[in-house]
Design an enzyme around this catalytic site. Structure first.
Site, PDB file in Angstrom:
ATOM      1  N   LEU A 177      -4.638  10.992  25.761  1.00 49.97           N
ATOM      2  CA  LEU A 177      -5.338   9.917  26.470  1.00 49.97           C
ATOM      3  C   LEU A 177      -4.968   8.536  25.929  1.00 49.97           C
ATOM      4  CD1 LEU A 177      -7.805   9.474  28.499  1.00 49.97           C
ATOM      5  CD2 LEU A 177      -9.134   9.196  26.433  1.00 49.97           C
TER       6      LEU A 177
ATOM      7  N   THR B 128     -13.447  29.459  28.807  1.00 47.71           N
ATOM      8  CA  THR B 128     -13.848  30.846  28.531  1.00 47.71           C
ATOM      9  C   THR B 128     -15.339  31.070  28.718  1.00 47.71           C
ATOM     10  OG1 THR B 128     -13.799  30.213  26.216  1.00 47.71           O
ATOM     11  CG2 THR B 128     -11.985  31.548  27.004  1.00 47.71           C
TER      12      THR B 128
ATOM     13  N   HIS C 203      -8.449  11.174  34.664  1.00 51.36           N
ATOM     14  CA  HIS C 203      -8.331   9.898  33.963  1.00 51.36           C
ATOM     15  C   HIS C 203      -7.005   9.265  34.359  1.00 51.36           C
ATOM     16  CE1 HIS C 203      -8.249   6.876  30.822  1.00 51.36           C
ATOM     17  NE2 HIS C 203      -9.500   7.153  30.540  1.00 51.36           N
TER      18      HIS C 203
ATOM     19  N   ARG D 130     -12.431   4.309  37.188  1.00 49.37           N
ATOM     20  CA  ARG D 130     -11.478   5.370  36.875  1.00 49.37           C
ATOM     21  C   ARG D 130     -10.939   6.105  38.104  1.00 49.37           C
ATOM     22  NH1 ARG D 130     -13.900   8.863  31.823  1.00 49.37           N
ATOM     23  NH2 ARG D 130     -13.741   7.121  30.400  1.00 49.37           N
TER      24      ARG D 130
ATOM     25  N   PHE E 273     -18.463  -0.021  29.055  1.00 47.59           N
ATOM     26  CA  PHE E 273     -17.783   1.132  29.641  1.00 47.59           C
ATOM     27  C   PHE E 273     -17.927   1.051  31.140  1.00 47.59           C
ATOM     28  CE2 PHE E 273     -16.755   5.335  27.349  1.00 47.59           C
ATOM     29  CZ  PHE E 273     -15.952   4.682  26.445  1.00 47.59           C
TER      30      PHE E 273
ATOM     31  N   HIS F 104      -9.413  15.359  33.204  1.00 46.51           N
ATOM     32  CA  HIS F 104     -10.086  14.804  32.032  1.00 46.51           C
ATOM     33  C   HIS F 104     -11.421  15.468  31.703  1.00 46.51           C
ATOM     34  CE1 HIS F 104     -11.018  11.924  28.979  1.00 46.51           C
ATOM     35  NE2 HIS F 104     -12.031  11.411  29.622  1.00 46.51           N
TER      36      HIS F 104
ATOM     37  N   GLN G  99     -13.101  15.563  36.983  1.00 41.82           N
ATOM     38  CA  GLN G  99     -12.769  14.153  36.749  1.00 41.82           C
ATOM     39  C   GLN G  99     -11.338  13.991  36.245  1.00 41.82           C
ATOM     40  OE1 GLN G  99     -14.647  11.685  33.495  1.00 41.82           O
ATOM     41  NE2 GLN G  99     -15.434  10.578  35.265  1.00 41.82           N
TER      42      GLN G  99
ATOM     43  N   ARG H 265     -18.930  11.834  36.226  1.00 41.38           N
ATOM     44  CA  ARG H 265     -19.579  11.524  34.956  1.00 41.38           C
ATOM     45  C   ARG H 265     -19.189  10.122  34.527  1.00 41.38           C
ATOM     46  NH1 ARG H 265     -17.357  11.525  29.308  1.00 41.38           N
ATOM     47  NH2 ARG H 265     -15.353  11.623  30.328  1.00 41.38           N
TER      48      ARG H 265
ATOM     49  N   GLU I  78      -9.179   3.280  28.010  1.00 50.10           N
ATOM     50  CA  GLU I  78      -9.349   2.190  28.962  1.00 50.10           C
ATOM     51  C   GLU I  78      -9.120   0.837  28.316  1.00 50.10           C
ATOM     52  OE1 GLU I  78     -11.320   4.489  32.104  1.00 50.10           O
ATOM     53  OE2 GLU I  78     -12.923   3.576  30.953  1.00 50.10           O
TER      54      GLU I  78
HETATM   55  C1  LIG Z   1      -9.616  12.600  25.280  1.00 50.15           C
HETATM   56  C2  LIG Z   1     -11.076  12.654  25.603  1.00 50.15           C
HETATM   57  C3  LIG Z   1     -11.898  11.575  25.293  1.00 50.15           C
HETATM   58  C4  LIG Z   1     -13.250  11.628  25.558  1.00 50.15           C
HETATM   59  N1  LIG Z   1     -14.010  10.545  25.255  1.00 50.15           N
HETATM   60  C5  LIG Z   1     -15.322  10.580  25.524  1.00 50.15           C
HETATM   61  C6  LIG Z   1     -16.127   9.463  25.214  1.00 50.15           C
HETATM   62  O1  LIG Z   1     -15.650   8.449  24.705  1.00 50.15           O
HETATM   63  N2  LIG Z   1     -17.449   9.520  25.483  1.00 50.15           N
HETATM   64  C7  LIG Z   1     -18.020  10.628  26.029  1.00 50.15           C
HETATM   65  O2  LIG Z   1     -19.208  10.629  26.221  1.00 50.15           O
HETATM   66  N3  LIG Z   1     -17.265  11.708  26.334  1.00 50.15           N
HETATM   67  C8  LIG Z   1     -15.941  11.708  26.095  1.00 50.15           C
HETATM   68  N4  LIG Z   1     -15.186  12.804  26.418  1.00 50.15           N
HETATM   69  C9  LIG Z   1     -15.841  14.034  26.856  1.00 50.15           C
HETATM   70  C10 LIG Z   1     -16.482  14.763  25.673  1.00 50.15           C
HETATM   71  O3  LIG Z   1     -15.639  14.672  24.554  1.00 50.15           O
HETATM   72  C11 LIG Z   1     -16.731  16.232  25.911  1.00 50.15           C
HETATM   73  O4  LIG Z   1     -17.279  16.412  27.141  1.00 50.15           O
HETATM   74  C12 LIG Z   1     -17.702  16.813  24.894  1.00 50.15           C
HETATM   75  O5  LIG Z   1     -17.216  16.590  23.617  1.00 50.15           O
HETATM   76  C13 LIG Z   1     -17.926  18.284  25.099  1.00 50.15           C
HETATM   77  O6  LIG Z   1     -18.662  18.813  24.020  1.00 50.15           O
HETATM   78  P1  LIG Z   1     -19.110  20.319  23.988  1.00 50.15           P
HETATM   79  O7  LIG Z   1     -19.914  20.503  22.758  1.00 50.15           O
HETATM   80  O8  LIG Z   1     -19.733  20.668  25.248  1.00 50.15           O
HETATM   81  O9  LIG Z   1     -17.777  21.160  23.909  1.00 50.15           O
HETATM   82  P2  LIG Z   1     -16.576  21.164  22.866  1.00 50.15           P
HETATM   83  O10 LIG Z   1     -16.629  20.056  21.916  1.00 50.15           O
HETATM   84  O11 LIG Z   1     -15.356  21.356  23.659  1.00 50.15           O
HETATM   85  O12 LIG Z   1     -16.833  22.462  22.012  1.00 50.15           O
HETATM   86  C14 LIG Z   1     -16.591  23.745  22.511  1.00 50.15           C
HETATM   87  C15 LIG Z   1     -16.797  24.735  21.394  1.00 50.15           C
HETATM   88  O13 LIG Z   1     -16.814  26.030  21.924  1.00 50.15           O
HETATM   89  C16 LIG Z   1     -15.983  26.869  21.198  1.00 50.15           C
HETATM   90  N5  LIG Z   1     -15.536  27.916  22.107  1.00 50.15           N
HETATM   91  C17 LIG Z   1     -14.899  27.758  23.282  1.00 50.15           C
HETATM   92  N6  LIG Z   1     -14.677  28.951  23.856  1.00 50.15           N
HETATM   93  C18 LIG Z   1     -15.200  29.876  23.018  1.00 50.15           C
HETATM   94  C19 LIG Z   1     -15.279  31.301  23.044  1.00 50.15           C
HETATM   95  N7  LIG Z   1     -14.799  32.015  24.057  1.00 50.15           N
HETATM   96  N8  LIG Z   1     -15.854  31.924  22.011  1.00 50.15           N
HETATM   97  C20 LIG Z   1     -16.349  31.218  20.980  1.00 50.15           C
HETATM   98  N9  LIG Z   1     -16.301  29.895  20.912  1.00 50.15           N
HETATM   99  C21 LIG Z   1     -15.746  29.238  21.925  1.00 50.15           C
HETATM  100  C22 LIG Z   1     -14.926  25.980  20.664  1.00 50.15           C
HETATM  101  O14 LIG Z   1     -14.365  26.530  19.503  1.00 50.15           O
HETATM  102  C23 LIG Z   1     -15.719  24.732  20.355  1.00 50.15           C
HETATM  103  O15 LIG Z   1     -16.312  24.817  19.090  1.00 50.15           O
HETATM  104  C24 LIG Z   1     -13.813  12.766  26.166  1.00 50.15           C
HETATM  105  C25 LIG Z   1     -13.000  13.830  26.489  1.00 50.15           C
HETATM  106  C26 LIG Z   1     -11.630  13.775  26.245  1.00 50.15           C
HETATM  107  C27 LIG Z   1     -10.776  14.909  26.679  1.00 50.15           C
END
Ligand SMILES: Cc1cc2nc3c(=O)[nH]c(=O)nc-3n(C[C@H](O)[C@H](O)[C@H](O)COP(=O)(O)OP(=O)(O)OC[C@H]3O[C@@H](n4cnc5c(N)ncnc54)[C@H](O)[C@@H]3O)c2cc1C
Ligand code: HEM
Ligand code: HEM
Ligand code: SF4
Ligand code: F3S
Ligand code: FES
Lengths: 217, 604, 245
Positions: free
Chosen positions: B267, B235, B257, B301, B141, B369, B255, B405, B270
């Site tokens: 997306l 939110t 992409h 990136r 990566f 991204h 960030q 990141r 890469e």
């Molecule tokens: C296309 C894409 C590819 C990616 N690929 C990678 C990768 O290969 N490797 C890597 O390390 N990172 C990657 N990332 C980044 C990574 O996926 C995210 O940063 C990470 O999954 C975030 O996890 P989280 O648990 O913080 O939030 P999320 O998975 O976004 O979860 C948020 C949760 O909060 C809930 N929620 C939101 N607002 C509220 C509210 N007001 N009330 C109640 N519930 C709420 C939602 O329902 C959800 O369950 C990628 C991101 C994208 C966009």
């Protein structure tokens, strides 16, 4: 729902499913053999007449016919449990099939319909044949010549072969020894061939009407 | 007004993505009663969309041999452009291998090392050793010295989230999905839980808890074009900001992409460029070698994104109904390669544009991204300003990412931080007694109920929320994007302030009954605009370039003045955040060259 | 490509609004280049009818939120392009699942209950040792597990299955596929007998009559026929040799 699942015997379900599989296989075997027996008329009336003699000589008719009847009855119970029994269920599945327009779902619906049709038609058929036992060219020809009978047989033939073809496909798919698309093609060919063979046999039998003389020998 | 019955729990986790679920698991295994809230069923969280992988220095693969937590730490700090807290990055790098191995123990089907010789796409020969066979594999990566990114084929986020959720199921942790949190209940010192809206019925709900954890993910959808799930509207960040006491950290660190497909912004990984894809302009000219003769399309990136934006600005972009874009060309890789090694990219092309990448060009454009900023916490994940409030995952600014990141560090962060926060939350629960004033709770409910009533009755005005939202999206996309400058940023701030004021006069077009989606959007809009203002205003004030924050008028990193973190507070009155700053923690690695990106390119 | 004027017939019913009755409502929308149903529905909501309820999350065909009946067939709306459909498009909510409103159904609760019923997690007596190296696994096996694990719980297979429509207890192919994933995973210490207890019955593997809509409709193209047949054969062996009821 929980109560039903808890008091449920899985072994029984397994045995029933296995019995459905085995009875299905045996019935397919029976029907295809049966069609070849009838098609022996294509070789000649002698060959046709030879079949029942052969069967009787080895007591295959005496045991075979009741066995087949039992098998069919068993299958009606086993596979029949899948028939949507309440009117509302029938409506649901009909509506679902129409909406989905999905080939295999439709074939199942027709499998059920042809199954019920066979249940009625085959009962009548077996009754007419067995009640005038024995079988030979002239009796058969006499029956087949009557046009309602002729049409009856065509319908039974198509229902039977369709039901069996799809049934075998379904067994293959459920237990998974073959790729679906290939299996379906092979079975379609076999089914059409047997139907063609059956229709030709019927015409040939009909053509023998009166030729070999009436009455039993 | 009928007051809904409060639901009471020890630890209330808002968000069921990876960060939320991992926090919940840890807290529950420490004996707490835990409840998770989520807008969508846990397995539909944005985390499932991550394909690439998760970093942990296991060092099992030939190209990762000799890797260790020190090297991972160094990569992370360099990646952050020295904007991170190094004690946090250290804790993170040390725990990441444990997190990945625990996921394996829980059932995650990580890809494994297969012994034998291989030739890499660039011609290098490597040999995977028998003694490592069957251990967790890693891939390459950007920005890492070793191959360190553990993965499951093309669905890392999916499998990790599903694995995590099986543990939540097994432990019997309560999950309430289709619940959206609207605000925090607090008395200026302590957080007592949250007011929520049921997305099945539209009714208000009250959750009271000793500890509340915000794990709501990123805010990508503030931007008109983002790779994020559409529920990522930030939110969780604005309910913290709305308290007036809890600050958001480094909101200007966004960030981008380089390659999202136009116009659905899905997306394109890469892998496409890694395997030898070209970027072409409207004359079908391959332009990256002109700017980056050494690395070409494979520069990092942020560099590739900036070059692409620049090239479009000088008139070389392809015009379309959805604005300018460029082409990604992978045709020369051959049908076989595309449909085996780049299968997921081929699928995206077919599903969202109906094109065959073996024959046609792929329209791409740089896109929002990831959000490095978020609810500012200390190393324990405890939010600044309110006791009993924690944050985890993308919603937080724990701060191990600083101003950029690294790919694969975000999934790792969610899990590692979840472990830490869950434990700290449990410790807090053990040391606290729960007393709350009924009148305070009633006040908070009343405030939300009034907002809803006013919107339904149209008492504040008739501003159309979707139109306002569009103005916000465009302002960020045009003026607070990859290249930033004082003039544009000032204009963006002006626009956003005006739209913010108008958003307070929003009214509904529909009747707002039941689980009405328009009402939901209207309730979110002012908060989203506050976040947008934190981003734009923070970017305007930061007169340097660092990591993903790239100022044309201040192209250099300025450690003398800006080696510090922005803290944005929202005042009781007004339409601009109050910005404060705090120093970043430097414990091991003094600021230096990143060794890649613009600085490196300039040197050559 | 010529852009058309689309006519969308959409099922409308909000059970939370008293007096509301199920009906089909018609909308007219100008098609745009590369338009997906996600974009179309979003535009309808933002420009014509903000009360329209539907679910999207990832809009990238990876989260399973947006399955609905598109011209009668269960599909993911986010990856369905309008140019692949005729001018008149009918949209209905998935059957089997509880209706939340308009096109939104509660697949989440259904799948959660299903996973609970299957105890779809790794059952093990081993303790996790944070200092130890991970357990080894053959990469081919890891990929085989991933093949089933790819299911995004969208519910297309359930909504397309006649058996699931007739019997609400039926665990459906998504459930059987989920179970297959744990069955082949050596980390799960359950015996075939224990699996048989859970799904070796009419509500599980023996309830499937082989309609194969699941196999044809799965947007992830999971080889469901093979998975179902695999489970069936394994359960046959488990049932015949085991001590189960
Ligand atoms: C296309 C894409 C590819 C990616 N690929 C990678 C990768 O290969 N490797 C890597 O390390 N990172 C990657 N990332 C980044 C990574 O996926 C995210 O940063 C990470 O999954 C975030 O996890 P989280 O648990 O913080 O939030 P999320 O998975 O976004 O979860 C948020 C949760 O909060 C809930 N929620 C939101 N607002 C509220 C509210 N007001 N009330 C109640 N519930 C709420 C939602 O329902 C959800 O369950 C990628 C991101 C994208 C966009
Ligand atoms: C008497 C009337 C009959 C009825 C009502 C009937 C009904 C059915 C039904 C409903 C099925 C579907 C079962 C399922 O999907 O699980 C079925 C399957 C089958 N039927 Fe019949 N059938 C009849 C007669 C026959 C006959 C006479 C034959 C063969 C000669 C036959 C061969 C089969 C086969 C091979 C199957 C597939 C079994 C399986 O899927 O396991 N049926 N039948
Ligand atoms: C076990 C009892 C059975 C016996 C003894 C029997 C016997 C016969 C005989 C003698 C004929 C020749 C025509 C005639 O004489 O009228 C015949 C034809 C036929 N039978 Fe049967 N049959 C039996 C069961 C069945 C069943 C269960 C089916 C249906 C699924 C069936 C389907 C047919 C058909 C379709 C024909 C027409 C043949 C043709 O088209 O070539 N029979 N049967
Ligand atoms: S098996 Fe396929 S169709 Fe069924 S829920 Fe999973 S992904 Fe959807
Ligand atoms: S559609 Fe249904 S009946 Fe079996 S093959 Fe699929 S589960
Ligand atoms: S919105 Fe996620 S699958 Fe369609």
């Amino acid at each position: 729902m929980l109560q039903r699942i808890l008091t449920h015997s899985n072994k029984t379900d397994l045995v029933i499913d296995l019995a459905e599989l085995i009875s299905g296989f045996l019935l397919v075997g029976f029907l295809w053999v049966h069609m070849f027996f009838v098609a022996s008329v294509l070789v000649g009336p002698q060959a046709f007449n030879q079949v029942p003699k052969f069967l009787e000589a080895y007591y295959l008719a005496q045991i075979g016919i009741p066995a087949v009847i039992v098998l069919i009855l068993a299958h009606m119970v086993l596979a029949g449990r899948r028939i949507p029994n309440r009117l509302q269920e029938m409506k649901m599945i009909w509506k679902h099939s129409r909406l989905l327009m999905h080939y295999d779902t439709w074939t199942w619906v027709f499998q059920v319909i042809t199954g019920v049709a066979i249940g009625i038609l085959a009962a009548a058929h077996i009754w007419t044949v067995v009640s005038r036992w024995t079988i030979n060219m002239s009796i058969s020809a006499e029956r087949v010549t009557q046009s309602p009978y002729f049409i009856f047989y065509i319908i039974l033939l198509i229902c039977g072969e369709y039901h069996v073809g799809i049934g075998l496909y379904r067994i293959g798919v459920k237990w998974g020894w073959f790729k679906r698309q290939k299996l379906s093609k092979v079975l379609d060919v076999i089914t059409l061939a047997i139907i063609a063979m059956g229709i030709v046999s019927l015409f040939v039998i009909k053509s023998h009407a009166g030729v070999t003389g009436g009455g039993g020998q | 007004m009928s007051v809904p019955n409060p639901y009471i729990t020890d630890v209330l986790v808002i968000g069921a993505g990876l960060a939320g679920e991992r926090t919940a698991i840890e807290a529950a295994s420490c004996g707490c009663d835990v409840t998770i809230l989520s807008i969508v069923p846990p397995r539909r969280s944005h985390s499932t969309g991550a394909q690439g992988g998760m970093q942990a220095s296991l060092g099992n693969t030939a190209m990762g041999r000799g890797d260790n937590t020190d090297i991972h730490f160094t990569d992370t700090v360099k990646g952050s452009d020295w904007g991170c807290d190094q004690d946090v990055a250290r804790l993170f790098a040390n725990l990441a291998p444990v997190a990945v191995r625990q996921l394996s123990y829980w059932g995650c089907p990580w890809n494994r090392v297969v012994a034998g010789r291989k030739t890499l796409p660039d011609g290098r020969e490597i040999e995977e050793l028998v003694e490592y066979e069957g251990l967790i594999m890693a891939r390459d990566f950007g920005g890492t010295a070793k191959w360190r990114t553990c993965y499951t084929a093309d669905g890392t986020g999916h499998t990790v989230q599903y694995t995590m959720d099986t543990v939540v199921l097994k432990m019997g942790i309560t999950v309430h999905d289709r619940v959206e949190t609207l605000s925090l209940i607090h008395d200026g010192e302590k957080c007592y839980g949250a007011i929520c809206r049921c997305l099945r019925t539209g009714k208000l709900m009250v959750y009271l808890a000793k500890v509340t954890v915000i794990a709501t993910g990123g805010y990508g959808r503030l931007y008109g074009a983002s790779t994020n799930a559409i529920i990522n509207e930030g939110t969780g960040m604005f309910i913290a900001l709305n308290t007036g006491i809890v600050p958001l950290g480094n909101m200007e660190a966004v960030q981008f992409h380089p390659t999202a497909i136009v116009p659905s912004w899905v997306l394109i990984t890469e892998g496409a460029r890694g395997d030898g894809g070209y970027l072409l302009d409207k004359d079908l000219h391959r332009f990256m070698p002109d700017y980056e003769p050494a690395k070409k399309e494979l520069a990092s990136r942020d560099v590739v994104s900036r070059r692409m934006m620049h090239h479009m600005r000088i008139g070389k972009g392809v015009d379309s109904k959805y604005g300018l874009h460029l082409w990604l060309d992978i045709r020369h890789l051959g049908r076989k390669h595309i449909y085996t090694n780049l299968r997921e990219i081929a699928k995206v092309c077919q599903d969202f544009n109906g094109i065959d990448p073996a024959k046609e060009l792929i329209p791409v454009r740089p896109t929002q991204h990831y959000s490095m900023g978020g609810v500012r916490t200390n190393i324990d994940g405890a939010a600044y300003g309110l006791n009993g409030l924690y944050a985890a995952g993308e919603a937080s600014c724990w701060d191990m990412h600083g101003f950029n990141r690294l790919g694969g560090n975000s999934l790792a962060e969610t899990t590692v931080m979840g472990m830490v926060v869950g434990r700290k939350a449990a410790e807090y629960v053990a040391g606290t007694t729960f007393i709350y004033k009924e009148s305070m709770v009633r006040d908070h409910i009343k405030r939300q109920q009034e907002r809803i009533n006013n919107l339904i009755a149209g008492r504040n005005g008739k501003e159309n929320i979707y139109k306002l939202k569009k103005i916000m999206e465009d302002a960020l996309l045009e003026k607070v994007f990859i290249f930033r400058n004082g003039k544009d940023l000032q204009e963006a701030v002006n626009t956003l302030r005006e739209v913010y004021q108008r958003s307070l006069k929003a009214g509904l077009m529909s009747d707002g009954q039941g689980a009405n989606p328009e009402l939901g959007a209207a309730l979110r809009l002012p908060g989203m605009l506050r976040l947008a203002l934190c981003i734009a205003y923070g970017a305007l004030q930061r007169t340097e370039s660092r990591g993903s924050h790239s100022r044309e008028d201040y192209p250099k990193r300025d450690d003398a003045n800006w080696l510090k973190r922005t803290l944005a507070y929202w005042p009781e009155e007004g339409d601009l955040p109050v910005l404060k700053y705090e120093p970043v923690k430097i414990t091991e690695l003094p600021p230096g060259e990143r060794g890649y990106g613009e600085t490196a390119a300039v040197k050559k | 490509m010529a852009l058309r004027t689309l006519k969308l017939e959409i099922f409308r019913y909000n059970p939370n609004v008293s007096g509301d009755k199920p009906q089909m409502q018609e909308y007219i929308l100008e098609e745009e280049p590369d338009m997906t149903l996600f974009m179309a529905l979003t535009r309808l909501r933002e420009e014509q009818d903000p009360s329209l309820i539907f679910d999207f999350s990832c809009r990238a065909a990876v989260c399973g939120s947006c399955a609905m009946l598109i011209n009668g067939r269960p599909k993911l709306a986010c990856k369905t392009m309008t140019k692949d459909l005729r001018k008149k498009i009918t949209l209905m909510p998935l059957p089997v699942f509880k209706l939340i409103g308009d096109l939104s159904v509660d697949t989440g609760s259904w799948f959660r209950a299903m996973n609970k019923r299957l105890e779809a997690w790794v059952h093990t007596n081993k303790e996790f040792d944070p200092d130890a190296q991970e357990g080894r696994m053959d990469n081919d096996l890891a990929l085989r597990i991933y093949e089933s694990e790819r299911c995004i719980e969208c519910g297309c297979c359930v909504a397309g299955c006649g058996t699931a429509i007739l019997r609400e207890e039926f665990i459906s192919s998504a459930g059987l596929n989920r179970l297959a994933r744990f069955f082949i995973d050596p980390r799960d210490e359950r015996s075939p007998d224990q699996y048989f207890e859970v799904i070796g019955n009419e509500y599980g593997t023996f309830g499937c009559v082989g309609l194969m809509a699941c196999d044809d409709l799965c947007p992830m193209e999971i080889p469901l026929q093979q998975q179902l047949a695999f489970v069936r054969r394994k359960m046959l062996v488990a049932g015949l040799t085991g001590s189960g009821r």
